[in-house]
Scaffold this active site. Structure first.
Site, PDB file in Angstrom:
ATOM      1  N   CYS A 269      16.186 -15.812  -3.923  1.00  0.00           N
ATOM      2  CA  CYS A 269      16.176 -14.795  -2.800  1.00  0.00           C
ATOM      3  C   CYS A 269      15.328 -13.625  -3.067  1.00  0.00           C
ATOM      4  O   CYS A 269      15.226 -12.643  -2.366  1.00  0.00           O
ATOM      5  CB  CYS A 269      17.827 -14.174  -2.359  1.00  0.00           C
TER       6      CYS A 269
ATOM      7  N   HIS B 161      10.238  -0.995  -1.766  1.00  0.00           N
ATOM      8  CA  HIS B 161      10.992  -1.072  -0.655  1.00  0.00           C
ATOM      9  C   HIS B 161      10.620  -1.341   0.731  1.00  0.00           C
ATOM     10  O   HIS B 161      10.872  -2.179   1.432  1.00  0.00           O
ATOM     11  CB  HIS B 161      11.899   0.291  -0.650  1.00  0.00           C
TER      12      HIS B 161
HETATM   13  C1  PEP Z   1      15.685  -9.325  -6.361  1.00  0.00           C
HETATM   14  O1  PEP Z   1      15.885  -8.414  -7.279  1.00  0.00           O
HETATM   15  O2  PEP Z   1      14.676 -10.273  -6.439  1.00  0.00           O
HETATM   16  C2  PEP Z   1      16.567  -9.459  -5.226  1.00  0.00           C
HETATM   17  C3  PEP Z   1      16.433 -10.203  -4.267  1.00  0.00           C
HETATM   18  O3  PEP Z   1      17.382  -8.049  -5.284  1.00  0.00           O
HETATM   19  P1  PEP Z   1      16.631  -6.739  -4.603  1.00  0.00           P
HETATM   20  O4  PEP Z   1      15.256  -6.937  -4.327  1.00  0.00           O
HETATM   21  O5  PEP Z   1      17.511  -6.115  -3.370  1.00  0.00           O
HETATM   22  O6  PEP Z   1      16.832  -5.934  -5.890  1.00  0.00           O
END
Ligand code: PEP
Ligand code: MG
Length: 562
Positions: free
Chosen positions: A494, A101
């Protein structure tokens, strides 16, 4: 040197150095000679930060409001720390990997971050940070170098990068900066060659503006949960989570609606007609509550909600999951609590209607997270379409929108042909796809990944650079199966990998339309995309041009079976 050769020979990662604050060279050398380096962690958000060390978001905000430079030190961070991260110049964690995070939020904000500095020991109760015989107390000065992972005790002077002063701060005019002129020349040259589109992961208007200044053409991921922590709205979020009945939950959601709508209005305005891919709520709910070891926080929540602290603790215990990453999160939340999806869809569409009324174009794309079954998507899409129709009727405004999904669990990739019957776009969430494909937690792999790299079990950190032979296969299957159902299905990425040059080339090769990354990685992806296009020239005449991609590589044409 030909222009092609120039573009091919540049190291995209080196652009990072043009963007980040730096330690004053003399002060840095002095600190090293004085032996003030305490630890080395993962270089998770490049640049240099120096300031007062604090252990909590509240303290970070308090000191930053007084004009102090702050470095937030946490064992690890969660969304609860977001306000503190915003207020801080740098973030230091003792635990966590490059897609933890702390790391991904820091990169998105362009903050300096050293993650997983395993040698340091943070004791929140004693208010101390210890490392190799040195003990620092909250309030002491600390300096971190997110480019190298170094942690120093004491202050080291820093300076803003010149490029940032032109593009973001606007304190320098383009004509005043040679650095900007060289950068701009290279970027414009890169744009001539790249076929991949570029988007950004952003959830605040200022982040969007930064990313556009760097060359992004839209949002590829807006994590709506990050908006839940601003100002007082966290109280309503907690009311919503702890509500005992649907009615109470709806009341709390009604309080949140205008806030979310305002957020989306800000984003649509900043985008000025560029696409906004907005993801519905994703994280496990316990992340929004003070945990068992945070009695002070729990007492505060109890006061705000008019219940006892013991009750808050009991409810937190009820929400506890052994593996929250595989628990009650993603679309599972919106399926079991449809009123959350309803509120978020309403906020998106009401914002779209209102911005449209003021004369600015909007392009919302609603994205459903963690889908592994077509039916999951069907259930969420039904709500989104219903709410869109209601808002259009109520406001008298018509707007175009699409609803798609993240492909971030293996089942989603393997059944992409079925999911594509409902989805209007795919976005590969490679953070979760990596953790679920490899069976390695994105937050807990720091204890063995470096050794795995040393033993050459893996060549690179799979959370930073796509594991092409494993996760990559799932992505290829996802692309092929998705396009077998819908040949023109728009696809992007993403996950954090969207800003990694090697992964960008892989995305180009498998025929994605765009990559999306943190604002401050956009220039890196921009150059990497141009290199990918030059290294992989299309074998056949290119396919048609869509809005998110300037032209299609040959592999994309090949996937158009059917
Ligand atoms: C992912 O899992 O790649 C994503 C973009 O979502 P998050 O990082 O918020 O889980
Ligand atoms: Mg995810």
């Amino acid at each position: 040197m030909t222009p092609e050769h120039a573009i091919k020979s540049g190291d995209p990662e080196a652009l990072n150095q043009l963007l980040q604050p730096i330690f004053d060279t003399k002060a840095y050398e002095k600190a090293k000679t004085e032996g003030r380096m305490m630890a080395v962690g993962l270089p998770a958000g490049p640049g240099a930060a120096s300031g007062v060390m604090v252990f909590s978001a509240n303290k970070a905000e308090e000191l930053a409001a007084k004009g102090q430079n702050v470095v937030l030190a946490r064992i690890e961070t969660s969304p609860e720390d977001l306000r503190g991260m915003i207020a801080s110049d740098g973030i230091l964690t003792a635990r966590g990997g490059v897609s933890s995070h702390a790391a991904l939020v820091a990169r998105q904000m362009g903050k300096v971050c050293v993650a997983g500095a395993g040698d340091i020991e943070i004791d929140y109760h004693k208010g101390t940070l210890k490392c190799k015989g040195v003990t620092l107390k909250e309030g002491d000065a600390i300096s971190i170098n997110g480019t190298t992972g170094e942690v120093f005790h004491g202050k080291i002077d820093t300076a803003d990068s010149e490029l940032k002063q032109v593009l973001i701060g606007k304190t320098l005019k383009p004509a005043q900066s040679k650095v900007f002129q060289y950068y701009d020349f290279i970027m414009k040259l890169a744009d001539k060659y790249r076929t991949l589109g570029l988007r950004t992961n952003a959830d605040q208007p200022d982040q969007v503006e930064n990313a556009i200044a760097f060359g992004a053409a839209g949002i590829g991921l807006c994590r709506t949960e990050h908006m839940f922590f601003e100002g007082d709205r966290i109280i309503a979020v907690r009311q919503m989570i702890l509500a005992k009945s649907e009615e109470d939950r709806k009341k709390a959601l009604a309080t949140l609606l205008p806030y979310q709508q305002k957020d989306f209005e800000g984003i649509f305005k900043a985008l000025d007609g560029l696409p906004a891919c907005i993801r519905l709520l994703d994280p496990p709910l316990h992340e929004f509550l003070p945990q068992h070891d945070n009695k002070k926080g729990q007492a505060e929540v109890a006061k705000q909600l008019g219940i006892t602290a013991a009750e808050v603790d009991r409810l937190v215990a009820e929400l506890h999951e052994f593996n929250p990453m595989l628990g009650f999160r993603g679309c599972r939340l919106g399926i079991l609590r449809p009123e959350i999806t309803e509120m978020q869809a309403r906020a998106i569409f009401q914002a779209a209607a209102s911005v449209l009324k003021s004369g600015t174009k909007v392009k919302p794309e609603v994205m459903v997270p963690l889908v592994g079954f077509k039916k999951e998507l069907d259930l969420q899409v039904e709500i989104v379409h219903r709410v869109a129709a209601e808002v259009m009727k109520e406001t008298g405004k018509k707007f175009a929108y699409t609803v798609g999904t993240m492909i971030e669990v293996p089942r989603g990739a393997l059944t992409a042909d079925e999911i594509a019957e409902t989805a209007e776009f795919f976005s590969f969430g490679t953070n979760d796809l990596t953790q679920t494909c490899l069976g390695m937690s994105r937050d807990d792999s720091g204890s063995f990944l470096p050794a795995y790299q040393g033993l050459e079990i893996i060549k690179a950190n799979p959370f930073a650079s796509i594991d092409q032979t494993g996760v990559g296969q799932l992505m290829k299957i996802g692309v092929e199966k998705g396009r077998a159902t819908k040949p023109d299905l728009k696809m992007g990425i993403c996950g954090e990998h969207g800003g990694d040059p090697t992964s960008v080339e892989f995305c180009h090769k498998i025929g994605l339309d765009y990559v999306s990354c943190s604002p401050f990685r956009v220039p890196i992806a921009r150059l990497a995309a141009a290199q990918a296009a030059l290294r992989n020239p299309p074998a056949a005449p290119t396919a048609k041009v869509t809005k998110d991609s300037k032209a299609k590589p040959a592999t994309r044409a090949k996937t158009k079976v059917k």
